[in-house]
Design an enzyme around this catalytic site. Structure first.
Site, mmCIF file in Angstrom:
data_model
loop_
_atom_site.group_PDB
_atom_site.id
_atom_site.type_symbol
_atom_site.label_atom_id
_atom_site.label_comp_id
_atom_site.label_asym_id
_atom_site.label_seq_id
_atom_site.Cartn_x
_atom_site.Cartn_y
_atom_site.Cartn_z
ATOM 1 N N ASP A 1 0.871 -1.179 0.000
ATOM 2 C CA ASP A 1 0.000 0.000 0.000
ATOM 3 C C ASP A 1 0.909 1.231 0.000
ATOM 4 O O ASP A 1 2.139 1.101 -0.192
ATOM 5 C CB ASP A 1 -1.003 -0.027 1.169
ATOM 6 C CG ASP A 1 -0.350 0.223 2.524
ATOM 7 O OD1 ASP A 1 0.899 0.346 2.590
ATOM 8 O OD2 ASP A 1 -1.086 0.310 3.527
ATOM 9 N N CYS B 1 3.195 -3.113 3.986
ATOM 10 C CA CYS B 1 2.344 -1.958 4.331
ATOM 11 C C CYS B 1 3.100 -1.176 5.401
ATOM 12 O O CYS B 1 4.291 -1.413 5.598
ATOM 13 C CB CYS B 1 0.938 -2.386 4.765
ATOM 14 S SG CYS B 1 0.860 -3.423 6.236
ATOM 15 N N THR C 1 2.989 -1.003 8.819
ATOM 16 C CA THR C 1 3.495 -1.832 9.924
ATOM 17 C C THR C 1 3.735 -3.278 9.514
ATOM 18 O O THR C 1 4.446 -4.008 10.198
ATOM 19 C CB THR C 1 2.461 -1.880 11.063
ATOM 20 O OG1 THR C 1 1.228 -2.385 10.510
ATOM 21 C CG2 THR C 1 2.230 -0.502 11.663
ATOM 22 N N MET D 1 -1.373 -6.277 6.220
ATOM 23 C CA MET D 1 -1.088 -7.245 5.160
ATOM 24 C C MET D 1 -1.044 -8.677 5.718
ATOM 25 O O MET D 1 -1.473 -9.625 5.065
ATOM 26 C CB MET D 1 0.237 -6.921 4.458
ATOM 27 C CG MET D 1 0.176 -5.725 3.538
ATOM 28 S SD MET D 1 -0.927 -5.995 2.132
ATOM 29 C CE MET D 1 -0.347 -4.702 1.019
ATOM 30 N N HIS E 1 11.327 -22.777 10.258
ATOM 31 C CA HIS E 1 10.317 -23.433 11.111
ATOM 32 C C HIS E 1 8.939 -23.467 10.469
ATOM 33 O O HIS E 1 8.178 -24.403 10.702
ATOM 34 C CB HIS E 1 10.176 -22.688 12.453
ATOM 35 C CG HIS E 1 11.409 -22.730 13.299
ATOM 36 N ND1 HIS E 1 11.395 -22.412 14.636
ATOM 37 C CD2 HIS E 1 12.688 -23.041 13.001
ATOM 38 C CE1 HIS E 1 12.632 -22.529 15.127
ATOM 39 N NE2 HIS E 1 13.433 -22.901 14.147
ATOM 40 N N HIS F 1 9.171 -29.660 12.559
ATOM 41 C CA HIS F 1 8.357 -28.526 12.108
ATOM 42 C C HIS F 1 7.291 -28.958 11.106
ATOM 43 O O HIS F 1 6.254 -28.320 10.983
ATOM 44 C CB HIS F 1 9.246 -27.450 11.480
ATOM 45 C CG HIS F 1 10.312 -26.970 12.409
ATOM 46 N ND1 HIS F 1 10.028 -26.308 13.576
ATOM 47 C CD2 HIS F 1 11.659 -27.097 12.367
ATOM 48 C CE1 HIS F 1 11.159 -26.033 14.218
ATOM 49 N NE2 HIS F 1 12.152 -26.507 13.495
HETATM 50 C C1 RB5 Z 1 -1.864 2.909 6.334
HETATM 51 O O1 RB5 Z 1 -1.902 4.167 6.916
HETATM 52 C C2 RB5 Z 1 -1.543 1.844 7.363
HETATM 53 O O2 RB5 Z 1 -2.632 1.660 8.193
HETATM 54 C C3 RB5 Z 1 -1.155 0.550 6.680
HETATM 55 O O3 RB5 Z 1 -0.061 0.766 5.861
HETATM 56 C C4 RB5 Z 1 -0.759 -0.592 7.576
HETATM 57 O O4 RB5 Z 1 0.190 -0.212 8.507
HETATM 58 C C5 RB5 Z 1 -1.871 -1.361 8.154
HETATM 59 O O5 RB5 Z 1 -1.687 -2.350 8.882
#
Ligand code: RB5
Length: 162
Positions: free
Chosen positions: A21, A78, A80, A84, A111, A146
């Site tokens: 994103d 994304c 964080t 995703m 694993h 595993h």
């Molecule tokens: C976008 O602002 C942010 O929420 C997205 O990139 C991500 O971190 C979501 O988990």
């Protein structure tokens, strides 16, 4: 020097699905030439600029192909990595691992036989992100104890989420 695991059995470069994103756009662009330098072929499924988008719309593009075994591996980014991860792990046969450090990256292959790597583009610097990707691509699944654990995940998918 092309990476030893970058070719499939026919000697063709392995395709790696790649999507992000807006929070992961910069890193995705950085990873494309890096993957090529390792001998892989990135399949870029967007997003293609920094305009705000919704991460599920791009996560599904890679997760669906891995789930259908049209692609062996993918990378999602994304801000964080959390969103995703939530999206990708909805798909059967997808084992998506959020790895913002090298130890998680290596263990997710050794694993968990992770087939999608997820990185937080706002968490990890570009240099570390490349090493996370390199380690992930070069680490084989260890099998052994595993394997039975992964079989339990497959059983869950079959029995509880038909
Ligand atoms: C976008 O602002 C942010 O929420 C997205 O990139 C991500 O971190 C979501 O988990």
């Amino acid at each position: 020097m092309p990476h030893s695991s970058s070719k499939n059995l026919k000697g063709k470069s392995m395709q790696i699905g790649l999507a992000c994103d807006h929070g992961g756009f910069d890193l995705k662009e950085e990873l494309k030439p890096f993957l090529k330098s390792l001998g892989f072929e990135p399949m870029d499924m967007g997003t293609f600029n920094e305009d705000s988008v919704d991460y599920p719309d791009f996560g599904v593009l890679v997760a669906e192909k891995v789930s259908r075994r049209e692609l062996e591996k993918g990378i999602l980014i994304c801000g964080t990595g959390i969103g995703m991860s939530m999206v990708a792990n909805k798909f059967p046969r997808v084992r998506a691992a959020l790895a913002n450090d090298l130890y998680s990256s290596r263990c997710s292959r050794e694993h968990n036989d992770a087939n999608i790597l997820i990185i937080g583009g706002r968490i990890v610097g570009k240099g570390l992100a490349k090493e996370i990707v390199r380690v992930w691509l070069e680490t084989p699944f260890a099998g052994g104890r595993h394997k039975k654990r992964l079989e339990k995940i497959e059983a869950l998918e079959r029995e509880r989420f038909k």
